[in-house]
Each structure stands twice: as C-alpha cells, then as structure tokens.
Design a protein around this motif. Structure first.
Motif, PDB file in Angstrom:
ATOM      1  N   ASN A  42       0.822  -1.208   0.000  1.00  0.00           N
ATOM      2  CA  ASN A  42       0.000   0.000   0.000  1.00  0.00           C
ATOM      3  C   ASN A  42       0.857   1.259   0.000  1.00  0.00           C
ATOM      4  O   ASN A  42       0.735   2.107   0.895  1.00  0.00           O
ATOM      5  CB  ASN A  42      -0.929  -0.016   1.217  1.00  0.00           C
ATOM      6  CG  ASN A  42      -1.957   1.101   1.158  1.00  0.00           C
ATOM      7  OD1 ASN A  42      -2.392   1.519   0.084  1.00  0.00           O
ATOM      8  ND2 ASN A  42      -2.342   1.606   2.323  1.00  0.00           N
ATOM      9  N   GLU A  69       3.304   8.501  -5.433  1.00  0.00           N
ATOM     10  CA  GLU A  69       3.218   8.035  -6.818  1.00  0.00           C
ATOM     11  C   GLU A  69       4.488   7.340  -7.306  1.00  0.00           C
ATOM     12  O   GLU A  69       4.427   6.309  -7.963  1.00  0.00           O
ATOM     13  CB  GLU A  69       2.872   9.201  -7.749  1.00  0.00           C
ATOM     14  CG  GLU A  69       1.428   9.683  -7.609  1.00  0.00           C
ATOM     15  CD  GLU A  69       0.423   8.563  -7.805  1.00  0.00           C
ATOM     16  OE1 GLU A  69       0.574   7.790  -8.774  1.00  0.00           O
ATOM     17  OE2 GLU A  69      -0.510   8.455  -7.001  1.00  0.00           O
ATOM     18  N   LYS A  82       4.739   3.904  -5.862  1.00  0.00           N
ATOM     19  CA  LYS A  82       3.794   3.004  -6.524  1.00  0.00           C
ATOM     20  C   LYS A  82       4.340   2.547  -7.869  1.00  0.00           C
ATOM     21  O   LYS A  82       4.283   1.357  -8.210  1.00  0.00           O
ATOM     22  CB  LYS A  82       2.448   3.707  -6.737  1.00  0.00           C
ATOM     23  CG  LYS A  82       1.675   3.995  -5.460  1.00  0.00           C
ATOM     24  CD  LYS A  82       0.392   4.754  -5.778  1.00  0.00           C
ATOM     25  CE  LYS A  82      -0.360   5.140  -4.519  1.00  0.00           C
ATOM     26  NZ  LYS A  82      -1.581   5.925  -4.827  1.00  0.00           N
ATOM     27  N   HIS A  86       5.243  -1.404  -8.416  1.00  0.00           N
ATOM     28  CA  HIS A  86       4.422  -2.134  -9.394  1.00  0.00           C
ATOM     29  C   HIS A  86       5.093  -2.201 -10.764  1.00  0.00           C
ATOM     30  O   HIS A  86       4.514  -2.721 -11.706  1.00  0.00           O
ATOM     31  CB  HIS A  86       3.046  -1.474  -9.510  1.00  0.00           C
ATOM     32  CG  HIS A  86       2.241  -1.548  -8.263  1.00  0.00           C
ATOM     33  ND1 HIS A  86       1.716  -2.723  -7.792  1.00  0.00           N
ATOM     34  CD2 HIS A  86       1.884  -0.595  -7.362  1.00  0.00           C
ATOM     35  CE1 HIS A  86       1.061  -2.491  -6.665  1.00  0.00           C
ATOM     36  NE2 HIS A  86       1.151  -1.216  -6.376  1.00  0.00           N
ATOM     37  N   SER A 126       1.381  -2.101 -15.680  1.00  0.00           N
ATOM     38  CA  SER A 126       2.042  -2.641 -14.496  1.00  0.00           C
ATOM     39  C   SER A 126       2.558  -4.043 -14.786  1.00  0.00           C
ATOM     40  O   SER A 126       1.784  -4.957 -15.075  1.00  0.00           O
ATOM     41  CB  SER A 126       1.065  -2.695 -13.314  1.00  0.00           C
ATOM     42  OG  SER A 126       1.627  -3.437 -12.245  1.00  0.00           O
TER      43      SER A 126
END
Length: 360
Positions: A226, A230, A233, A237, A301
C-alpha cells in the motif's frame, strides 16, 4: 543506534543526497530500494565515511561521527561493509582474510583470531574452505566470506551494498540465507538491494529512495502492498508509461496507434490486448468535444499485468462515459465492453477519464 540529520552529499554540480533525516534503532533491518542513480550506495558510503558528507550530522550511539575529536577508526570498526565486488585479498587464504583485521586492529592473538574465524566460517557454511584462496571460490562463497570477515571485526552494524548484484540465482540464495540468519540473531543491518521479495520478507522497515531523498519509508507491508506516493507506486508495481498529447481534432490517429503497438512490443503485452487498447482509444476520442490540451497517459504494471488509459482535458465538466437515456450511445457501450473498469471525475477544471483495459 544510528541517527542521521540533514545529511547531504554534493559532487561538483550534482547533488546526490539532499537533507536526509532518519533514525535506525539497534537490531533493525533496513532495506533501501529505489531506481539506479538515486543515492542509495552513496548513503551507505557516507554512513561509514567512505564518502565525506558535504553537510549534516551522523551519530552512532550518540557519538558524532563527523566531530574532529571523534576516534573515527574505532567507530568504523563497529560498522562493517559488504560490497558488490567482495574485496577479498587474493594472495591470502580465506582464514587469513578473516584474521588479518582482528590481529592488526583488535590486537587479538593469532590463536584467538583463528578460533573466531573458524566459528564464523562454520556459521556461513565455509569451514572446509579455510585454507583455500579466493580464486578457488564461487561468487556466492566469496560473498559469504566477506560477511564473515565483517563479523570477525565484531561489528555491531553491517552495511550491505547490493550484495547479490554480481551473482547468479543459485549464489544469491546462498548469500540471502546467511543474511536471514544474521537477522534472526539481532544484527543491525542496512541493505541496499534490488531483491524485492527478500526486502519484503526480512526488513523491519523499507526506505524507498528517489532523487537523493528518502521519498517514502514504512513497514514492508505498507511499502510493498500500500505505497502512498506516486513514484513509490510506480517502482513497486514496475509501471511503464507512455504519454501522447493532442491539440487538435485533426490529430494523427495512426501515429498514436503505432506508438501504442511499439509500447506493447517493448513490454511484451499480448497483441490482442494492444488491439483492444487501440479500439478503446479511438472510441474514447470520438466522444470528445474539446481536443485542446488533451493528454493520454498509458500505464502498464508488470507486477499484475494491468493496463490503464487516462485521458485528461481542460474545460467544462463533460462526462463522455455517460450513456444517453435511450441507451443508444454505441461508443460508450463498446468502451465498457472492452474494459474491466471505467471512471470519470472532474477536478481542477479538468475532465478525467480512466479506463482499465481488459488484458485477458
């Protein structure tokens, strides 16, 4: 405990580290992850003064490492470092590599140093290689010796600078097994690594570094499952992206589709998925009434093979995904049929449409 305050490092015109502030408690295992060239290795090298910080403070158990009155060699003896390239003395046996420091610096007797060295070689599974030379060992074995050498200096802290980057998968597992054992024994460790699963399973905390700062930190669960920011992330991913700008209704549809096809080939996205994407994109653009300053952001991703298209354009609110009352808006029906999820929102006087294109 390690406390870092406003740590910066500048090489000429290049600022590599920018005002880093962090505290690492005794027994913590910190994994440092992030893209190449973001200051991870420089951060480690500043901690033990292999690189002189440009500014800031480093305290080891409240002892200021950068103070001119501090006995830096004594402090550094407590902080071992394992490099990518092993750095063993090729003309010495493995046993001699482990005993040189304790005899010369810790003033151990040869007998004491040999006894400790054999204990450590047994710990890392290499007691039978005590009288071999480094060139007779595999890469994984050399790295295990390098770890044992740090421990021979009675280090409280071990810094690992991508210890598995030069190894093949079998050798990597050997080295990671030793590091896991050290973790169980409560050794304080800071590990720069690109082994994400290892970092997820072993760490107390994870530092994600980007642009010379600790951009985000947290527990492995937070960072890997989690992430809040940005760039974190995108890194976790492994998101690959492409941007296409449109400023006129006379945009080049074929050039856009060709770029999407190249993007798909580059990232090994199935051709049928890219075909679905180009169809969805064409239908979405057909619904637009304002083409000025329209941006398409395509994101893929690698972690979960998800493919998303975000279309943004400024102007009055206009939900192009809204079906007409009689349900005859064919473009919207076609888009929703090819997507697992669609979303529209209006924010900062900008229309946003996000489409999650089906990938199977």
């Amino acid at each position: 405990m390690i406390k870092v305050e406003n740590l910066s490092k500048i090489f000429g015109d290049l600022t590599v580290l920018k005002n880093i502030n962090v505290t690492i408690k005794k027994g913590e295992i910190i994994s440092v992850i992030g893209p190449s060239g973001t200051g991870k290795s420089t951060f480690l090298r500043c901690l033990n003064l292999l690189e002189e910080p440009s500014s800031g403070h480093i305290l080891i158990d409240n002892i200021p490492l950068l103070d001119k009155n501090t006995n830096v060699p004594k402090i550094r003896q407590r902080m071992g470092m394992v490099f990518q390239s092993f750095n063993l003395y090729s003309h010495l046996t493995i046993l001699e590599n482990l005993t040189l420091g304790p005899i010369k610096l810790l003033k151990n007797t040869k007998s004491e140093a040999n006894k400790k060295a054999f204990e450590l070689l047994k710990l890392v599974g290499l007691a039978e290689k005590a009288y071999a030379f480094p060139d007779e060992l595999s890469g994984g074995q050399k790295q295990r010796v390098a770890i044992a050498r740090c421990m021979a200096m009675e280090s409280d802290i071990i810094l690992f600078d991508e210890p598995t980057s030069a190894l093949d998968p079998t050798m990597i597992s050997e080295v990671l097994a030793v590091i896991r054992r050290l973790a169980r024994e409560g050794m304080t460790m800071i590990i720069v690594t690109h082994e994400m699963e290892f970092a997820k399973n072993i760490s107390s905390r994870v530092f994600y570094m980007d642009e010379g700062i600790i951009y985000e930190e947290g527990t492995p669960k937070q960072i890997f499952e989690n992430p809040q920011r940005e760039k974190t992330k995108a890194f976790i991913h492994r998101i690959r992206s492409m941007t296409f700008n449109i400023n006129s209704e006379h945009y080049d549809l074929y050039a856009l589709q060709a770029e999407m096809e190249v993007f798909g080939e580059k990232h090994m996205i199935p051709p049928e998925t890219i075909t679905r994407l180009t169809h969805v994109t064409e239908e979405l653009l057909n619904l637009q009434t304002n083409y000025s300053d329209t941006t398409l952001l395509l994101s893929y991703s690698e972690k979960d093979s998800s493919l998303k298209l975000l279309c943004t354009n400024p102007g009055k609110a206009n939900n192009v995904l809204k079906e007409s009352e009689d349900g005859d808006n064919l473009e919207v029906i076609l888009i929703k049929g090819q997507c697992s999820h669609t979303q529209y929102w209006y924010e900062n006087e900008t229309n946003n449409v996000e489409l999650a294109v089906k990938t199977n």
